[in-house]
Design an enzyme around this catalytic site. Structure first.
Site: not given
Ligand code: GLN
Length: 480
Positions: A90, A165, A189
């Site tokens: 990532k 994400s 995410s």
């Molecule tokens: N969807 C969540 C957010 O937007 C989780 C993001 C994550 O785990 N990096 O914060």
């Protein structure tokens, strides 16, 4: 075997385990040919899963791996359990000399001078890094659409989002563009895109994998974890990455080790009652899973996590507050670029979701916001943690959904950030409590893949995975 390994490349349906690939490598398949084939598939792909492709660097690693295998044969794999395995990373995890954008215009030209501990350990174990994966900007988002480098598409149906994400990570693994990938999970995410893409993923106990070299979003929640096509592969990755790191004082002295399958007749499984009465399709899957665990002899019982209804509200205060503080370093002087001549100066290069979070977080940490919101959020966070502590005195594991729905159409939720935040309902509690949680494929709702979430007490990651391994092997056979 060699053919099976090569046929899995670029395929959403076929896959080979790390052990099978290494078997082929011992049998004569060249790491260079394997790596070149993966790189070819990445270049040919239209998923937009990668932001940076490390052609030359990966081929150099492949040549080194081939030399080792030629010299040592099977022995080469003993001290390098990931030798010759092509992975993706990532794009918020640093590799010295390789562009790292966090999917933001802010870091369009940023080349880190150091390597994350997780990557160092994977590369020392012989892994080949194919490139850096697309994501929601600074890991803020749930669909993969918040990227300054374009959205990532779901490999099975390109009109759908892959989830975020860690969107590129999930899409690349399911799309056969790498054997395994690293994701990061602050509020879901790793698990959410794994569920949408029908793959396996573990968010470890907070502190299991060093965060050194990970660009901080919300430091008390962030965890790096593996995303793969099997739990055994994820365990191998986690075993290599985990363990105390002097460079991250929040890392814990816990090295992941797989354990044998548990004695199901002694296993107590909890299902939170707060997770029911909301999304019937997904709940039906959990009920099926409950029945399977019972059929294995486990004792399944309803439990209550009474403060979890507040988890989203708590998360979207704690995470934005920490993010606004962490992202203050991207001011165009210390880090990041500056858009000169624009009123907003340095911050103009952030995308809309990142700006929204910085504004919310700055308010949460202001004099009024701290007492009215931030302190209260931390108070409720402690109660959520206590809910889990109490429940884990009654049960060994908790199961539930990962996501409220399967993958949705590109664009469907982009105009409604709140709707997108609600998708994190089932995943956020584990981050707030710091406990391990995984997503394992549980079949389909309609045409769409969905995962089952398995949560365990702090540092009991291996128990969750061991139970899920058996589920993975047996549940889908005969049921779907
Ligand atoms: N969807 C969540 C957010 O937007 C989780 C993001 C994550 O785990 N990096 O914060």
């Amino acid at each position: 075997m060699v053919n099976r390994v090569l046929e899995a490349i670029g395929s959403t349906e076929r896959h080979c385990s790390i052990a099978e690939i290494q078997h082929a490598l011992v049998g004569g398949l060249k790491v260079q040919d394997l790596t070149a084939a993966y790189l070819g598939a990445i270049h040919a792909s239209d998923l937009n899963a990668f932001i940076t492709i490390c052609d030359e660097r990966a081929m150099q690693q492949a040549r080194d791996a081939d030399r080792l295998i030629a010299a040592l044969g099977a022995q080469a794999f003993v001290s390098r359990p990931l030798l010759g395995i092509p992975i993706g990373v990532k794009d918020n995890i640093a590799i010295a000399g390789v562009l790292m954008t966090c999917a933001s215009k802010m870091l369009e030209n940023y080349v880190p001078p150091y390597t994350a501990t997780a990557i160092k350990r994977l590369e020392d174990a012989g892994a080949i890094v194919l490139g850096k994966l697309n994501m929601d900007e600074f890991a803020m988002g749930g669909s993969g659409e918040n990227s300054a480098y374009g959205l990532t598409r779901h490999p099975v149906d390109k009109t759908l989002v892959p989830g975020g994400s860690s969107s590129g990570s999930a899409a690349a693994v399911r799309g056969g563009l790498c054997v395994a990938a690293l994701g990061t999970d602050t509020g879901g995410s790793i698990r959410l895109p794994a569920s949408f893409c029908g793959i396996h993923a573990i968010k470890p106990t907070y502190g299991t994998v060093s965060r050194f070299g990970l660009v901080a979003f919300a430091s008390t929640l962030d965890q790096i974890g593996p995303m793969t096509r099997s739990l055994v592969d994820a365990e191998l990755m986690l075993g290599v990455m985990s363990g105390r790191d002097q460079s991250d004082m929040t890392s814990i002295d816990y090295t992941y080790e797989p354990i044998p399958e548990p004695d199901f007749s002694k296993l107590r499984i909890g299902v939170p009652e707060e997770y029911f009465g909301l999304m019937p399709d997904i709940e039906a899957k959990v009920l099926d899973a409950m029945a399977w665990f019972e059929s294995k002899g486990a004792q399944v019982q309803r439990v209550s996590l009474p403060h979890c209804h507040a988890a989203i509200a708590v998360y979207y205060l704690v995470a934005v507050a920490e993010a606004s503080s962490n992202l203050a370093r991207f001011d165009g002087v210390r880090f990041g670029s500056r858009l000169d001549g624009v009123f907003e100066g340095a911050r103009a290069l952030f995308g809309p979701e990142v700006k929204r979070r910085i504004i919310l977080g700055t308010f949460a940490l202001s004099a009024r916001g701290t007492t009215s919101y931030y302190k209260q959020a931390n108070y409720v966070r402690a109660q959520i943690r206590e809910d889990f502590e109490r429940v884990f005195q009654q049960v060994d594991l908790i199961i539930g959904p990962v996501t409220p729905t399967g993958a949705y159409k590109i664009g469907a939720q982009m105009s409604d950030p709140l709707q997108m935040y609600l998708n994190d309902f089932y995943t956020i509690p584990a981050n707030l409590a710091g406990i391990p949680a995984l997503s394992v494929p549980a079949g389909k709702v309609g045409e769409l893949d969905v995962g089952l979430q398995v949560m365990a007490p702090w540092r009991q990651d291996a128990l969750a995975v061991a139970a899920a391994r058996v589920f993975d092997k047996e549940f889908l056979h005969g049921r779907i």
